[in-house]
Design an enzyme around this catalytic site. Structure first.
Site, PDB file in Angstrom:
ATOM      1  CD  GLN A 159      -3.056  -0.854   0.164  1.00  0.00           C
ATOM      2  OE1 GLN A 159      -3.231   0.232  -0.374  1.00  0.00           O
ATOM      3  NE2 GLN A 159      -3.790  -1.913  -0.142  1.00  0.00           N
TER       4      GLN A 159
ATOM      5  CB  THR B 205       8.450 -18.873 -18.139  1.00  0.00           C
ATOM      6  OG1 THR B 205       9.047 -20.128 -18.462  1.00  0.00           O
ATOM      7  CG2 THR B 205       8.595 -17.923 -19.314  1.00  0.00           C
TER       8      THR B 205
ATOM      9  CB  CYS C 229      -7.568 -10.391   0.704  1.00  0.00           C
ATOM     10  SG  CYS C 229      -6.506  -9.637  -0.547  1.00  0.00           S
TER      11      CYS C 229
END
Length: 389
Positions: free
Chosen positions: A184, A242, A330
């Site tokens: 944040q 990757t 969340c």
């Protein structure tokens, strides 16, 4: 870029900057695995390394200290678990982790997992009524068995800024590595990795105008970390897989822009936040403003409305076209009071009556006006209808 108006949930995610969208789109049309040795691979590798240099320069880090990840949650887990395992492997007596009680769940749940499955012992740093960690509490908590310390830079719910430099200095005095979740903070307040004294720092793209699904862990070269992922040995053999070249390009560009604009953007957002808070106080005199009164993020206003249920307020505002949050996205949908407010000493009923309004780079005076136009009737309806549970 389509932004629902008014949108006051930038702490959950903020719209991608147009420059980042253009850079990601261009990169997506370019072929190449950055681990390949042929021309396309070398071209992709060059874009990754240029992005690494750009991100490092924006945050006061060395390019070799930038580890690209999939975002904040992975970076937090890599730092907390990886540093714990490395310290314990070097000295089995180092099993204690010191952390604040107001950390993001990406840290809290990682700590709970380590305690349940790896024998970690957690010492919790209590916070005051504003969500602030006292440096002396960290000094008292450190011991010979301490493996690491993790304290966030800025709280994602109430916006309180922790004294990271002082905390990191105390940890360093005791030879203990220090991690900070700065998800944040980056782009909202000045963040300089070298000057902070932290050994590891978490950031993510979608909080500052970059693409979702990409982030980074800034990690000092002399800090040992056991990898979470094993495979191709990318990213100093610390984070195999990757690399997402378009994501990395977008993350670096968005971070560079956010950091460059921060000196002008912070006071603009602070003025909007102050007008929002002052206006709500006039309309709802018994509102409670959470977080530190001065040491806070410029764009977060976390408010409790006694006699109301936060989820009800959120849905009533949403029905009027205003988007905000009851706290961390969340944890959305979980019917329980905010662990952050409970840690500050708030009663459960007060913690359940809260809304978080968070402003960002697309926020305007009109967004604040919309909230002030609707908050009075919304609170009145919630109280009159007996929506509080």
């Amino acid at each position: 870029m389509l932004v629902p108006m008014p949108y006051l949930d930038h702490a959950a995610t903020t719209p991608m900057r147009s420059e980042a969208i253009a850079a990601v789109t261009t990169a997506m049309a370019q072929l190449g695995n950055p681990s390949s040795l042929h021309g396309s691979g070398r071209h992709a590798r060059r874009r990754v390394e240029e992005s690494r240099e750009r991100l490092a320069a924006a945050l006061g880090a060395r390019p070799s200290e930038v580890i690209f990840t999939s975002g904040g949650t992975e970076s937090d887990n890599l730092a907390v678990k990886g540093m714990f395992w490395a310290r314990r492997d070097a000295d089995p007596t180092k099993r204690r982790i010191v952390a604040s009680t107001v950390e993001h769940h990406a840290v809290l749940d990682a700590l709970d997992w380590l305690a349940a499955h790896e024998g970690a012992e957690i010492t919790w740093l209590e916070v005051d009524a504003t969500g602030l960690v006292a440096p002396e509490s960290l000094r008292r908590a450190l011991g010979d068995d301490t493996a690491l310390v993790t304290v966030m830079w800025a709280n994602n719910e109430v916006g309180t800024l922790e004294p990271v430099r002082e905390l990191a200095a105390i940890a360093r005095e005791h030879g203990v590595p220090f991690h900070t979740d700065a998800v944040q903070a980056v782009g909202a307040v000045p963040v300089d990795f070298a000057a902070s004294g932290a050994d590891a720092l978490t950031l993510t793209g979608h909080k500052l105008g970059g693409p979702p699904g990409v982030g980074a862990l800034l990690l000092r070269r002399d800090v040992a970390v056991v990898p979470l992922l094993h495979g191709g040995g990318q990213e100093r053999d610390i984070r195999s897989g990757t690399l997402d070249v378009p994501g990395v390009v977008g993350l670096a560009l968005a971070t560079d822009i956010a950091v460059a604009h921060q000196p002008d953007e912070a006071p603009r957002l602070a003025a909007l936040r102050d007008r929002l808070v002052d206006g709500v106080r006039r309309i709802v005199p018994d509102v409670i403003v959470n977080g530190h009164p001065t040491q806070h993020l410029p764009g977060i206003a976390h408010l409790s409305f006694p006699g109301c249920e936060g989820d009800s307020l959120l849905m009533l505002l949403d029905a009027r076209g205003i988007e905000c949050s009851t706290g961390s996205a969340c944890s959305a949908g979980v019917a329980q009071p905010s662990h952050v407010l409970l840690a500050t000493g708030a009663e459960a009923a007060c913690a359940r009556s809260s809304l978080r309004f968070s402003l960002g780079h697309t926020s305007t005076d009109e967004d604040v006006d919309a909230v002030l136009d609707e908050i009075g009737p919304v609170v009145e309806r919630a109280r009159r209808a007996g929506l509080f549970v």
